[in-house]
Design an enzyme around this catalytic site. Sequence first.
Site, short mmCIF file in Angstrom:
data_model
loop_
_atom_site.label_atom_id
_atom_site.label_comp_id
_atom_site.label_asym_id
_atom_site.label_seq_id
_atom_site.Cartn_x
_atom_site.Cartn_y
_atom_site.Cartn_z
N ASP A 15 0.87 -1.18 0.00
CA ASP A 15 0.00 0.00 0.00
C ASP A 15 0.91 1.24 0.00
O ASP A 15 2.13 1.13 -0.17
CB ASP A 15 -0.99 -0.03 1.18
CG ASP A 15 -0.34 0.15 2.54
OD1 ASP A 15 0.91 0.28 2.60
OD2 ASP A 15 -1.07 0.19 3.55
N CYS A 64 3.15 -3.23 4.07
CA CYS A 64 2.30 -2.09 4.45
C CYS A 64 2.98 -1.41 5.64
O CYS A 64 4.17 -1.64 5.87
CB CYS A 64 0.86 -2.52 4.73
SG CYS A 64 0.64 -3.62 6.15
N THR A 84 2.61 -1.76 8.96
CA THR A 84 3.01 -2.72 10.00
C THR A 84 3.22 -4.13 9.47
O THR A 84 3.81 -4.96 10.18
CB THR A 84 1.92 -2.82 11.08
OG1 THR A 84 0.71 -3.27 10.43
CG2 THR A 84 1.67 -1.48 11.76
N HIS A 125 9.85 -23.61 10.21
CA HIS A 125 8.74 -24.31 10.88
C HIS A 125 7.41 -24.17 10.14
O HIS A 125 6.61 -25.08 10.17
CB HIS A 125 8.56 -23.77 12.31
CG HIS A 125 9.64 -24.20 13.25
ND1 HIS A 125 9.45 -24.31 14.61
CD2 HIS A 125 10.93 -24.57 13.03
CE1 HIS A 125 10.58 -24.71 15.19
NE2 HIS A 125 11.49 -24.87 14.24
N HIS A 172 7.10 -30.64 11.11
CA HIS A 172 6.53 -29.35 10.72
C HIS A 172 5.55 -29.55 9.56
O HIS A 172 4.52 -28.89 9.49
CB HIS A 172 7.63 -28.36 10.33
CG HIS A 172 8.62 -28.17 11.42
ND1 HIS A 172 8.27 -27.70 12.67
CD2 HIS A 172 9.96 -28.42 11.48
CE1 HIS A 172 9.34 -27.66 13.44
NE2 HIS A 172 10.38 -28.10 12.74
#
Length: 151
Positions: free
Chosen positions: A10, A69, A71, A102, A137
């Site tokens: 963004d 973005c 965060t 993982h 995993h």
Amino acid sequence: MAQTIGIGCDHAGKELKQLITDMLKLTTYTVVDYGVAADCKTSVDYPDYAAAVAGDLSKGKLDLGILVCGTGIGMQITANKFSGVRAAVVWDELSTKMAKEHNDVNVLCLGARMTNHMRACDLTKQWLDTAFGGSRHQMRLNKIREIEQKK
Ligand code: RB5
């Protein structure tokens, strides 16, 4: 065959997306840019870009995705709505290592307002260079897949 990476952002992630794209162009990966364009002057909505990248990954048109973005959180939330997508925000070497070893994260989410941009480029490279651990995993990822298929 070269792997294809879709990259989207963004307005908050424009500069970092450009840096990562420039870095990836020096590698063997094929990079598909989903915008927003670097010269975009307005605010845009992160779900639009997350859905474009994660949707194509879910359909098998991409091998991997990168979403940026402010965060990384909004991108992660949106991308994980798509079947087969395992998106996660990383912020340091350990979260990046774990995300790949993982969880076999196939969409890397980065917070351009949270992480130094040079560091974010290094983390992207680390994510690409780290191998998935498999075995136990993989069993756990199979369980996620089963949950997804029950929806
Ligand atoms: C945009 O202001 C900001 O909300 C967005 O970039 C992101 O951080 C959302 O998760």
